[in-house]
Design a protein around this motif. Sequence first.
Motif, short mmCIF file in Angstrom:
data_model
loop_
_atom_site.label_atom_id
_atom_site.label_comp_id
_atom_site.label_asym_id
_atom_site.label_seq_id
_atom_site.Cartn_x
_atom_site.Cartn_y
_atom_site.Cartn_z
N PHE A 1 1.09 3.17 4.90
CA PHE A 1 1.17 2.45 6.16
C PHE A 1 1.05 3.42 7.34
N VAL A 2 1.76 4.54 7.25
CA VAL A 2 1.70 5.55 8.31
C VAL A 2 0.29 6.12 8.41
N ASP A 3 -0.32 6.43 7.28
CA ASP A 3 -1.67 6.99 7.29
C ASP A 3 -2.67 6.02 7.92
N ALA A 4 -2.50 4.73 7.64
CA ALA A 4 -3.39 3.72 8.24
C ALA A 4 -3.22 3.67 9.75
N ALA A 5 -1.97 3.82 10.21
CA ALA A 5 -1.70 3.84 11.65
C ALA A 5 -2.36 5.05 12.30
N ILE A 6 -2.32 6.18 11.64
CA ILE A 6 -2.96 7.40 12.16
C ILE A 6 -4.46 7.16 12.33
N GLN A 7 -5.10 6.57 11.34
CA GLN A 7 -6.53 6.29 11.41
C GLN A 7 -6.85 5.33 12.56
#
Length: 239
Positions: free
Chosen positions: A200-206
């Motif tokens: 979820f965090v990685d998707a937010a970063i993208q």
Amino acid sequence: MCGRLVVPNTLDELLSVFDAVGGDFHNWSPSWNIKPTQTIPVVIHSAKGTADTVRRVEPARWSLTPSWSKELKTKFPTFNARSEGITEKATWRGPVKTHRALIPATGYYEWQTDPATKKKTPFYIHSATDDVLALAGLYSWWKDPVKTAEDPTPWTLTATILTSGAVDELLHIHDRNPVPLPRDWWDDWLNPDLVGDQHFVDAAIQAALPVAARLDIVEVAPLPSGDDGADLIIPAAID
């Protein structure tokens, strides 16, 4: 890194931008030079005194203190949280799951260091349109173990700002930048019913990459520690 914030907005402006119903935020004054451990506005979606969860703007101490800490001041800096491997760290693991926040700001300061002279030059990195940015953050309520049940202020809201590897457009200033979430991510990031994990965090970063890439960079004059005011973001005179 993100170590100085610019939040020139009034409380009413923030409530309007984030469609928040309010919060216990009194005596807020816009600021152009907010430092870690000072008070920042944070947007959270949670219950407080009622069974209903609502979106609120609350004052928080800018440096997250885990709920299990015995002291408010931590042994290491917690005003920023590295997004990489964030769920592996005890300090961030709990807040990532359900205690996510948006940190309003129109921009922040970063310093570029000349490798030859070691001179540090400040830059104001900000929304090109001066719109309010929503920086991805985490929050934690910390209870002072010394205060009694009769004390009206046993709890302190604390918060941190997530950082990621810098986008190419900002890399010449610093190797990291905060994570400015696009508007279509605000609801999910704040939603405590969505349990956050590393994916979820990685998707937010993208999702934040295009926003970060559009930020403007302006060299400003040196920032005196105790000064504040809109003149701090005026472009510096270049010889």
